[in-house]
Scaffold this active site. Structure first.
Site, PDB file in Angstrom:
ATOM      1  N   SER A  99       4.572  -5.864  -2.134  1.00 24.87           N
ATOM      2  CA  SER A  99       4.819  -4.513  -2.635  1.00 24.87           C
ATOM      3  C   SER A  99       5.683  -3.727  -1.641  1.00 24.87           C
ATOM      4  O   SER A  99       6.782  -4.174  -1.318  1.00 24.87           O
ATOM      5  CB  SER A  99       3.480  -3.822  -2.923  1.00 24.87           C
ATOM      6  N   TYR A 107      -5.945  -9.643   1.326  1.00 26.39           N
ATOM      7  CA  TYR A 107      -4.952 -10.353   2.134  1.00 26.39           C
ATOM      8  C   TYR A 107      -5.550 -11.611   2.758  1.00 26.39           C
ATOM      9  O   TYR A 107      -4.898 -12.654   2.817  1.00 26.39           O
ATOM     10  CB  TYR A 107      -4.394  -9.435   3.217  1.00 26.39           C
ATOM     11  N   GLY A 148       0.796  -1.218   0.000  1.00 23.77           N
ATOM     12  CA  GLY A 148       0.000   0.000   0.000  1.00 23.77           C
ATOM     13  C   GLY A 148       0.826   1.263   0.000  1.00 23.77           C
ATOM     14  O   GLY A 148       0.323   2.340   0.337  1.00 23.77           O
ATOM     15  N   ASP A 177       5.143  -6.226 -14.302  1.00 29.69           N
ATOM     16  CA  ASP A 177       5.116  -5.252 -13.219  1.00 29.69           C
ATOM     17  C   ASP A 177       5.724  -3.929 -13.681  1.00 29.69           C
ATOM     18  O   ASP A 177       6.778  -3.907 -14.330  1.00 29.69           O
ATOM     19  CB  ASP A 177       5.908  -5.799 -12.021  1.00 29.69           C
TER      20      ASP A 177
END
Length: 343
Positions: free
Chosen positions: A173, A103, A91, A279
């Site tokens: 991330s 999640y 995030g 990505d």
């Protein structure tokens, strides 16, 4: 007096003139909204073989954890315990919570597949709490686990079923950046100060590494996904950077960059870094892997094909797109092999 929006990030976050922040998906894609819905803890009820509960870690900061307990842990012999995955969510350090559907769906699968307890940390968010707050809170969760292991703090599930000597860090991330930072801190801490907690490895999935200049994969700019856009990369970094820092070369976001300490001088646990070939920030993720290997660290690279950033968190795509489903299963299998190899 009315407040005005002074910054907005890709439908995810709005910052107001009075300093308040609103985090609520306001984009047009209802699928994304579904992925961000909080999943209530099941507490002592097992749902598809996994029970969950939320536990406060630090009353002062508001940090808490969601604990995933596999039903198989109850079937272990009394003197047998299961290892732990400490999950650090993504995030961009600015949004996301440990109880989100995205999640819950993935880490419930991991817990079932690997027979591990997952402790997912809900840390403080920027811009109200800029870096290194997320790093401090994530390492603080390890210290909380130490207090549980030593009997200084009560947490029945962990006391009864967890093997504190077998811990893996795992992040998505920007949570992958936290795996690097917390792994570094854990290795730099004298073992007796963390005992019996022992971090044996780290799994970094699509880590949020960038440089001051755009990488080739950023310039090529694959089709935007709501889970990562150039706008998110740029603005989340600006909102989360420590006060007075304006560069994307901060060591937390570019640990192989000019402002970071030499990787060869640092100690890390064994690492698995997962990359997606579509990505947006693929190139700097691969650069990180090569830099770590060149510095002599034990890094395994796993690549997913024809998918983008955080694809495995999109439960809806997994259900309807065969390739997303296949690559998610491959990723889970790679994580399971790595976890078993570390344990």
């Amino acid at each position: 007096m009315s407040k005005e929006v002074i910054d907005e990030v890709s439908g995810w976050l709005r910052v107001f003139s009075d300093g308040t922040v609103e985090r609520r998906w306001s984009g047009e894609d209802d699928q994304v909204l579904a992925l961000t819905m909080p999943v209530p803890p099941s507490n002592d009820t097992f749902v598809d073989g996994v029970a969950t509960k939320d536990v406060a870690v630090n009353e002062e900061t508001g940090v808490w954890v969601r604990i995933y307990l596999p039903q198989t842990a109850l079937q272990q012999h009394e003197n047998q315990r299961v290892g732990m995955v400490i999950h650090l969510h993504g995030g961009g350090f600015c949004i996301s919570h440990a109880d989100w559907q995205m999640y819950y769906h993935f880490y419930s699968r991991l817990v079932r597949a690997s027979n591990v307890i997952c402790v997912s940390v809900d840390f403080r968010l920027a811009p109200e709490h800029r870096l290194p707050a997320a790093c401090d809170d994530s390492f603080g969760a390890l210290l909380w686990l130490r207090s549980v292991a030593r009997g200084e703090t009560e947490e029945p599930w962990l006391t009864r079923y967890a093997d504190f000597n077998r811990c893996i860090l795992m992040g998505d991330s920007s949570g992958g950046n936290l795996v690097h930072e917390v792994g570094l801190r854990a290795q730099a801490t004298p073992p007796d100060l963390l005992h019996p907690v022992c971090v044996r490895g780290g799994i970094s999935i699509h880590p949020g590494y960038v440089r001051s200049e755009r990488s080739q994969s950023e310039k090529e700019h694959p089709p935007d996904s709501a889970l990562l856009t150039l706008d998110m990369v740029d603005k989340f970094l600006k909102l989360s950077a420590p006060e007075g820092i304006s560069t994307r070369d901060h060591p937390i976001t570019n640990p192989m960059g000019p402002d970071a300490p030499p990787l060869k001088d640092l100690k890390f646990p064994r690492m698995l870094v997962a990359i997606a070939d579509r990505d947006l920030i693929r190139d700097t993720e691969l650069e990180y892997c090569e830099a770590m290997k060149s510095a002599g660290h034990d890094v395994e690279v796993f690549c997913s094909e024809n998918v983008g950033h955080s694809f495995y968190l999109n439960e809806i795509a997994i259900k309807y797109d065969p390739n997303t489903a296949k690559e998610t299963s491959r990723l889970l299998q790679a994580a399971d092999r790595f976890i078993k190899g570390c344990f």
